[in-house]
Design a protein around this motif. Structure first.
Motif, PDB file in Angstrom:
ATOM      1  N   ASP A 162      69.005  18.948  98.056  1.00  0.00           N
ATOM      2  CA  ASP A 162      68.777  19.438  96.701  1.00  0.00           C
ATOM      3  C   ASP A 162      69.570  20.721  96.465  1.00  0.00           C
ATOM      4  OD1 ASP A 162      67.038  17.352  96.105  1.00  0.00           O
ATOM      5  OD2 ASP A 162      65.342  18.423  96.993  1.00  0.00           O
ATOM      6  N   ARG A 163      69.657  21.129  95.192  1.00  0.00           N
ATOM      7  CA  ARG A 163      70.553  22.258  94.903  1.00  0.00           C
ATOM      8  C   ARG A 163      70.106  23.079  93.699  1.00  0.00           C
ATOM      9  NH1 ARG A 163      72.775  17.397  93.490  1.00  0.00           N
ATOM     10  NH2 ARG A 163      73.657  17.156  91.395  1.00  0.00           N
ATOM     11  N   ILE A 164      70.671  24.261  93.631  1.00  0.00           N
ATOM     12  CA  ILE A 164      70.587  25.125  92.458  1.00  0.00           C
ATOM     13  C   ILE A 164      71.987  25.191  91.870  1.00  0.00           C
ATOM     14  CG2 ILE A 164      70.228  27.476  91.648  1.00  0.00           C
ATOM     15  CD1 ILE A 164      68.207  27.800  93.961  1.00  0.00           C
ATOM     16  N   THR A 165      72.092  24.921  90.588  1.00  0.00           N
ATOM     17  CA  THR A 165      73.394  24.874  89.928  1.00  0.00           C
ATOM     18  C   THR A 165      73.425  25.835  88.744  1.00  0.00           C
ATOM     19  OG1 THR A 165      73.619  22.542  90.548  1.00  0.00           O
ATOM     20  CG2 THR A 165      75.113  23.362  88.859  1.00  0.00           C
ATOM     21  N   ILE A 166      74.549  26.520  88.579  1.00  0.00           N
ATOM     22  CA  ILE A 166      74.750  27.425  87.446  1.00  0.00           C
ATOM     23  C   ILE A 166      75.552  26.690  86.379  1.00  0.00           C
ATOM     24  CG2 ILE A 166      75.650  29.650  86.706  1.00  0.00           C
ATOM     25  CD1 ILE A 166      75.507  30.562  89.630  1.00  0.00           C
ATOM     26  N   LEU A 167      74.992  26.597  85.184  1.00  0.00           N
ATOM     27  CA  LEU A 167      75.637  25.903  84.070  1.00  0.00           C
ATOM     28  C   LEU A 167      76.185  26.929  83.083  1.00  0.00           C
ATOM     29  CD1 LEU A 167      73.673  23.786  85.371  1.00  0.00           C
ATOM     30  CD2 LEU A 167      73.375  22.834  83.072  1.00  0.00           C
ATOM     31  N   GLU A 168      77.419  26.707  82.641  1.00  0.00           N
ATOM     32  CA  GLU A 168      78.032  27.608  81.668  1.00  0.00           C
ATOM     33  C   GLU A 168      78.701  26.820  80.548  1.00  0.00           C
ATOM     34  OE1 GLU A 168      80.106  31.298  83.240  1.00  0.00           O
ATOM     35  OE2 GLU A 168      80.139  30.037  85.035  1.00  0.00           O
ATOM     36  N   ASP A 169      78.668  27.394  79.344  1.00  0.00           N
ATOM     37  CA  ASP A 169      79.410  26.870  78.202  1.00  0.00           C
ATOM     38  C   ASP A 169      80.572  27.808  77.959  1.00  0.00           C
ATOM     39  OD1 ASP A 169      80.392  25.940  75.802  1.00  0.00           O
ATOM     40  OD2 ASP A 169      78.707  26.689  74.601  1.00  0.00           O
ATOM     41  N   LYS A 170      81.715  27.480  78.516  1.00  0.00           N
ATOM     42  CA  LYS A 170      82.853  28.401  78.473  1.00  0.00           C
ATOM     43  C   LYS A 170      83.687  28.282  77.198  1.00  0.00           C
ATOM     44  CE  LYS A 170      83.448  29.153  83.427  1.00  0.00           C
ATOM     45  NZ  LYS A 170      84.392  29.152  84.568  1.00  0.00           N
ATOM     46  N   ASN A 171      83.635  27.116  76.525  1.00  0.00           N
ATOM     47  CA  ASN A 171      84.449  26.959  75.311  1.00  0.00           C
ATOM     48  C   ASN A 171      83.640  27.136  74.030  1.00  0.00           C
ATOM     49  OD1 ASN A 171      82.966  24.625  75.163  1.00  0.00           O
ATOM     50  ND2 ASN A 171      84.679  23.237  75.541  1.00  0.00           N
ATOM     51  N   GLY A 172      82.347  27.466  74.174  1.00  0.00           N
ATOM     52  CA  GLY A 172      81.538  27.792  73.012  1.00  0.00           C
ATOM     53  C   GLY A 172      81.162  26.642  72.108  1.00  0.00           C
ATOM     54  N   ASP A 173      81.175  25.405  72.624  1.00  0.00           N
ATOM     55  CA  ASP A 173      80.810  24.264  71.784  1.00  0.00           C
ATOM     56  C   ASP A 173      79.340  23.884  71.894  1.00  0.00           C
ATOM     57  OD1 ASP A 173      80.705  23.194  74.317  1.00  0.00           O
ATOM     58  OD2 ASP A 173      81.948  21.432  73.862  1.00  0.00           O
ATOM     59  N   GLY A 174      78.558  24.692  72.621  1.00  0.00           N
ATOM     60  CA  GLY A 174      77.128  24.420  72.737  1.00  0.00           C
ATOM     61  C   GLY A 174      76.760  23.464  73.844  1.00  0.00           C
ATOM     62  N   LYS A 175      77.727  23.057  74.665  1.00  0.00           N
ATOM     63  CA  LYS A 175      77.459  22.159  75.786  1.00  0.00           C
ATOM     64  C   LYS A 175      78.017  22.760  77.077  1.00  0.00           C
ATOM     65  CE  LYS A 175      77.445  17.849  73.147  1.00  0.00           C
ATOM     66  NZ  LYS A 175      78.023  16.489  73.024  1.00  0.00           N
ATOM     67  N   ALA A 176      77.293  22.509  78.176  1.00  0.00           N
ATOM     68  CA  ALA A 176      77.754  23.016  79.468  1.00  0.00           C
ATOM     69  C   ALA A 176      79.027  22.300  79.886  1.00  0.00           C
ATOM     70  CB  ALA A 176      76.664  22.815  80.516  1.00  0.00           C
ATOM     71  N   ASP A 177      80.042  23.075  80.263  1.00  0.00           N
ATOM     72  CA  ASP A 177      81.290  22.475  80.730  1.00  0.00           C
ATOM     73  C   ASP A 177      81.687  22.982  82.117  1.00  0.00           C
ATOM     74  OD1 ASP A 177      82.487  25.062  80.144  1.00  0.00           O
ATOM     75  OD2 ASP A 177      82.530  24.394  78.058  1.00  0.00           O
ATOM     76  N   SER A 178      80.845  23.857  82.678  1.00  0.00           N
ATOM     77  CA  SER A 178      81.092  24.371  84.028  1.00  0.00           C
ATOM     78  C   SER A 178      79.813  24.239  84.840  1.00  0.00           C
ATOM     79  CB  SER A 178      81.536  25.833  83.967  1.00  0.00           C
ATOM     80  OG  SER A 178      81.613  26.403  85.268  1.00  0.00           O
ATOM     81  N   PHE A 179      79.918  23.630  86.021  1.00  0.00           N
ATOM     82  CA  PHE A 179      78.762  23.401  86.886  1.00  0.00           C
ATOM     83  C   PHE A 179      79.111  23.896  88.289  1.00  0.00           C
ATOM     84  CE2 PHE A 179      78.812  20.326  83.508  1.00  0.00           C
ATOM     85  CZ  PHE A 179      77.495  20.238  83.088  1.00  0.00           C
ATOM     86  N   THR A 180      78.498  25.004  88.674  1.00  0.00           N
ATOM     87  CA  THR A 180      78.767  25.602  89.984  1.00  0.00           C
ATOM     88  C   THR A 180      77.518  25.503  90.843  1.00  0.00           C
ATOM     89  OG1 THR A 180      80.279  27.203  88.961  1.00  0.00           O
ATOM     90  CG2 THR A 180      79.515  27.678  91.196  1.00  0.00           C
ATOM     91  N   ASN A 181      77.636  24.836  91.983  1.00  0.00           N
ATOM     92  CA  ASN A 181      76.495  24.717  92.896  1.00  0.00           C
ATOM     93  C   ASN A 181      76.316  26.022  93.662  1.00  0.00           C
ATOM     94  OD1 ASN A 181      75.830  22.059  92.206  1.00  0.00           O
ATOM     95  ND2 ASN A 181      77.289  21.213  93.652  1.00  0.00           N
ATOM     96  N   PHE A 182      75.287  26.754  93.280  1.00  0.00           N
ATOM     97  CA  PHE A 182      74.988  28.031  93.925  1.00  0.00           C
ATOM     98  C   PHE A 182      74.583  27.817  95.380  1.00  0.00           C
ATOM     99  CE2 PHE A 182      71.836  31.461  94.787  1.00  0.00           C
ATOM    100  CZ  PHE A 182      72.692  32.545  94.691  1.00  0.00           C
ATOM    101  N   ASP A 183      73.754  26.801  95.625  1.00  0.00           N
ATOM    102  CA  ASP A 183      73.376  26.392  96.983  1.00  0.00           C
ATOM    103  C   ASP A 183      72.993  24.920  96.913  1.00  0.00           C
ATOM    104  OD1 ASP A 183      71.790  25.889  99.451  1.00  0.00           O
ATOM    105  OD2 ASP A 183      72.044  28.041  99.745  1.00  0.00           O
ATOM    106  N   ASP A 184      73.535  24.100  97.802  1.00  0.00           N
ATOM    107  CA  ASP A 184      73.272  22.661  97.752  1.00  0.00           C
ATOM    108  C   ASP A 184      72.703  22.112  99.060  1.00  0.00           C
ATOM    109  OD1 ASP A 184      75.529  22.893  99.293  1.00  0.00           O
ATOM    110  OD2 ASP A 184      76.828  21.694  98.000  1.00  0.00           O
ATOM    111  N   ASN A 185      72.001  22.975  99.796  1.00  0.00           N
ATOM    112  CA  ASN A 185      71.338  22.542 101.036  1.00  0.00           C
ATOM    113  C   ASN A 185      69.859  22.892 101.003  1.00  0.00           C
ATOM    114  OD1 ASN A 185      73.677  21.578 102.731  1.00  0.00           O
ATOM    115  ND2 ASN A 185      74.361  23.655 102.259  1.00  0.00           N
ATOM    116  N   LEU A 186      69.216  22.604  99.882  1.00  0.00           N
ATOM    117  CA  LEU A 186      67.835  23.027  99.685  1.00  0.00           C
ATOM    118  C   LEU A 186      66.857  21.863  99.801  1.00  0.00           C
ATOM    119  CD1 LEU A 186      68.465  25.478  96.709  1.00  0.00           C
ATOM    120  CD2 LEU A 186      68.331  25.993  99.155  1.00  0.00           C
ATOM    121  N   ASN A 187      65.583  22.236  99.927  1.00  0.00           N
ATOM    122  CA  ASN A 187      64.512  21.279 100.190  1.00  0.00           C
ATOM    123  C   ASN A 187      63.473  21.370  99.058  1.00  0.00           C
ATOM    124  OD1 ASN A 187      62.639  19.572 101.364  1.00  0.00           O
ATOM    125  ND2 ASN A 187      62.571  20.642 103.322  1.00  0.00           N
ATOM    126  N   ILE A 188      63.632  20.548  98.034  1.00  0.00           N
ATOM    127  CA  ILE A 188      62.806  20.546  96.826  1.00  0.00           C
ATOM    128  C   ILE A 188      62.652  21.966  96.256  1.00  0.00           C
ATOM    129  CG2 ILE A 188      60.677  19.758  95.725  1.00  0.00           C
ATOM    130  CD1 ILE A 188      60.270  17.748  97.815  1.00  0.00           C
TER     131      ILE A 188
END
Length: 299
Positions: A119-145
């Motif tokens: 499981d993971r924690i992901t950071i979502l960003e809207d970089k082009n300002g259209d109101g939708k996330a277009d950047s997905f960065t996995n902050f940590d992807d070795n998690l347990n629920i």
């Protein structure tokens, strides 16, 4: 003789009825499934009794889901992110840069033992300002629920079985470089209700919900400990130096929010949906005696 013949006829009739019932029972959908499983040396597939009263619906595309919402006048709902970019989001929180941090517990409710999970924690960003996330960065992807996330200036605090962890992003690239146990370990025998919904209080402490059916004994670095059984809430200093229980009772607290006047509200996923919490308050729990009942019993 006539009586005996009548008795024999009745016995035959009863046996025929029983035989018919047995044949019908054996031919019932459930028993056919079990019989087929036995013949094929498989584990019988028995209907899930816990799903009997759960409403089912067909799968819908994100736009179909959006159109199905019933909103109060003046409100609007738009899609920010959906599968396959995120899966099983359970908790989310914005940081001071407007980024949305999301816990994704794809393995829920099956825990990955005591080690790392997928499981993971992901950071979502809207970089082009259209109101939708277009950047997905996995902050940590070795998690347990992971259930519960609170961004901080140099990373984030989050729960992952069996601890609250302090994750640090030392080079500011959106990925955790280190983690240490802030507080733990928490009970997790029932993965449906664990530590969740981290919130920074007006007192500067981290406020947290403790979920259903689990028992936890935790202590700050000052050595002072608390014991929580099933539904409770607690607070912990940001450096983990001290932990204190803030409310007692309820069943499965899952949700925390302050209103504009500073009143604290929490959602209980089992009984009364929303409760205004008072520090030190003791609230009903269907598996425990109500505080008033205990006082009466002592008298």
């Amino acid at each position: 003789m006539k009586i005996l013949k009548n008795l024999n006829a009745k016995a035959v009739l009863v046996n025929l009825i029983l035989l018919l019932f047995f044949v019908q029972s054996c031919n019932s959908p459930k028993n056919k499934t079990i019989k087929k499983a036995i013949v094929n040396k498989e584990k019988p597939s028995v209907p899930d009794i816990y799903a009997e009263h759960i409403r089912t619906s067909e799968f819908k595309m994100p736009e179909e889901e959006r159109l199905a919402f019933k909103l109060p006048p003046g409100f609007e709902i738009t899609l920010f992110a959906s599968e396959p970019d995120i899966t099983k989001p359970i908790n989310m929180e914005f940081d001071d840069r407007g980024r949305l941090w999301v816990t994704q517990s794809s393995e829920y409710p099956i825990a990955a033992g005591m080690g790392d999970g997928k499981d993971r924690i992901t950071i979502l960003e809207d970089k082009n300002g259209d109101g939708k996330a277009d950047s997905f960065t996995n902050f940590d992807d070795n998690l347990n629920i992971p259930i519960g996330i609170m961004p901080v200036s140099d990373g984030a605090i989050a729960y992952s079985i069996p601890n609250l962890y302090y994750f640090r992003d030392t080079d500011n690239d959106g990925k955790a470089d280190s983690k240490k146990i802030l507080l733990g370990g928490f009970g997790h025998k029932d993965t449906h209700g664990m530590v969740n919904n981290l919130m920074r209080g007006y007192d500067g402490w981290l406020h947290v919900c403790h979920g259903f059916s689990n028992t936890s004994n935790v202590a700050g670095t000052d050595g002072d400990s608390i014991k929580m059984i099933s539904g409770n809430t607690f607070r912990v200093r940001m450096d983990g130096s001290r932990v204190e229980q803030t409310t007692f009772g309820r069943v499965n607290p899952f949700g925390y929010a302050y209103d504009e006047k500073g009143y604290l509200y929490s959602v209980d996923c089992h009984t009364k949906p929303i409760t205004q919490l008072i520090p030190g308050g003791d609230y009903p729990h269907f598996g425990k005696k109500h505080p008033l009942e205990l006082v009466l019993l002592l008298k």
